[in-house]
Structures are given as structure tokens and as C-alpha cells.
Design a protein around this motif. Sequence first.
Motif, short mmCIF file in Angstrom:
data_model
loop_
_atom_site.label_atom_id
_atom_site.label_comp_id
_atom_site.label_asym_id
_atom_site.label_seq_id
_atom_site.Cartn_x
_atom_site.Cartn_y
_atom_site.Cartn_z
N HIS A 45 0.83 -1.21 0.00
CA HIS A 45 0.00 0.00 0.00
C HIS A 45 0.87 1.26 0.00
CE1 HIS A 45 -3.77 -2.09 0.36
NE2 HIS A 45 -3.44 -2.66 1.50
N PHE A 46 1.92 1.25 0.81
CA PHE A 46 2.82 2.41 0.90
C PHE A 46 3.43 2.73 -0.45
CE2 PHE A 46 6.87 4.48 1.62
CZ PHE A 46 6.60 5.40 2.64
N ASP A 47 3.92 1.69 -1.13
CA ASP A 47 4.55 1.89 -2.44
C ASP A 47 3.56 2.32 -3.50
OD1 ASP A 47 6.97 1.25 -1.34
OD2 ASP A 47 7.05 -0.78 -2.14
N ASN A 48 2.28 2.05 -3.26
CA ASN A 48 1.23 2.47 -4.20
C ASN A 48 0.61 3.81 -3.80
OD1 ASN A 48 1.39 0.30 -6.01
ND2 ASN A 48 0.12 -0.99 -4.70
N GLY A 49 1.28 4.53 -2.91
CA GLY A 49 0.81 5.85 -2.53
C GLY A 49 -0.33 5.86 -1.53
N LYS A 50 -0.50 4.75 -0.80
CA LYS A 50 -1.60 4.64 0.18
C LYS A 50 -1.01 4.43 1.58
CE LYS A 50 -5.00 4.74 -2.87
NZ LYS A 50 -6.03 5.81 -2.85
N ALA A 51 -0.15 5.34 1.99
CA ALA A 51 0.53 5.21 3.28
C ALA A 51 -0.42 5.31 4.46
CB ALA A 51 1.63 6.26 3.41
N SER A 52 -1.63 5.81 4.24
CA SER A 52 -2.60 5.92 5.33
C SER A 52 -3.21 4.57 5.70
CB SER A 52 -3.72 6.88 4.94
OG SER A 52 -4.45 6.39 3.82
N ASP A 80 -9.73 4.13 3.24
CA ASP A 80 -8.38 4.58 2.95
C ASP A 80 -7.41 4.32 4.09
OD1 ASP A 80 -9.02 5.45 0.41
OD2 ASP A 80 -9.42 7.52 1.04
#
Length: 213
Positions: A39-46, A123
Motif C-alpha cells: 500500500h505504501f509503495d502504491n501511494g496509500k501510506a494511510s 483509505d
Amino acid sequence: ELADLLVNAAGNGLERVYFAGNSGSEACEAAMKLSFQVHFDNGKASKTWFIGREQSYHGISSDTLAFCDRPHLQMFAPFYPSRRAKIEEHNAYRHRKAGESIEAYAERSAQALEQKILELGPDNVAGFVAETMQGGLVGSVPASPGYWRAIRKICDRYNVHLILDEVWCGNGASGRYLCVDWDGVSPDFLFMAKLLGAGYAPISIVMMRKEIA
């Protein structure tokens, strides 16, 4: 060589193996960390919340104990991380209503996950961690037919990883190599430990789909 054997035995879209260490606890935490990293690498760090179920057991590390309902281990509660939530166990023997079909119960039970995801915010939720067949605290309780298919749809709807614990019910213990095969569902992550070593040596693994790896 072992990874090839596991991939060939499992099928089900699980094409990569990560050797996590010696225990199911390590494998569970590894799957959760890998989930967050995706998720972090896909821009979803939340996406930092993980959801489990009541009456489950995933290990004895601080993070896995956050999903655990074993009374004699609750003394460690001050060590538990935040951003961990639980929904009701899936157990038709305890929770199916009078006159409710087993299929209707499966759907209603799965909806508890969707409600929790919406409560926390889609999210913010990274993954759902669950034993494919609950067993550590309640005996051998298989999922109702259609339950995992309903769970898979909910996870796909909200971009939440399905992380299955087959430490004790995998490796053919349920009558199929992977217990989840009874529902014809492919998880994002699946981890195994105890039965994989057959008592000879401690080992644990996380299997995952190729695109996630």
C-alpha cells in the motif's frame, strides 16, 4: 526447491514464497508488514489498520497478540500496537439465528467486515487477518459455504488485502492442500508454519500472488 514444491502444491494464484522465520507469529507479522509496504509503495501510506476476528489466535508476538482472545495472555495488552481492530468471530454454531440459512449467515457475517472497514475508513485499512478455519480457541470450526467468497468481494471493493492464517489448517489438514480451496478463493497473502515442519524443525512461510511480490 521447497518454494517450488509449495507453489506447485498450492496453486490458487499463490506464486511466490517468502521464508519468514521459525514461527507463525513471525509469518503473520511478515504478511502484515508486506501488506503495508504494498500500500505504501502504491501511494496509500494511510492504510495502517488491520482487522482480525474475535476468538482467534495468530501468535504470541506483541502485534499478533493484538488479535488474540486468550485470557491468560491479556497481561501483555500494554504492549499491543494501535490501529488493530476486531469483528465478531465467524461461527455458525454460535451466531446463526433461528430460521437463518447457512448461506444467509455467511453473508451477514461477512458484512461485519464491510461495516468495520467503513467505520475505520477504507483509505485507512490495509488488511483483514483471519484463520481460514477457526481452531485455536473454539475447536475446528469451518467457514460457512460462501463466506470467503463474500469476504473476497469486500476486500476487493475497498482495496484491503485478504491475509489468511493456515498455520494449523493448511498443508492438507482440511482435506485439501489449502483450506481456502473449499471456497475457491485466492487470498493476497497466506501463511503457514507448524504443519509445514511436521515436527522436525521450526519453519514458517508467507505465500503471495506474483503481482504483490
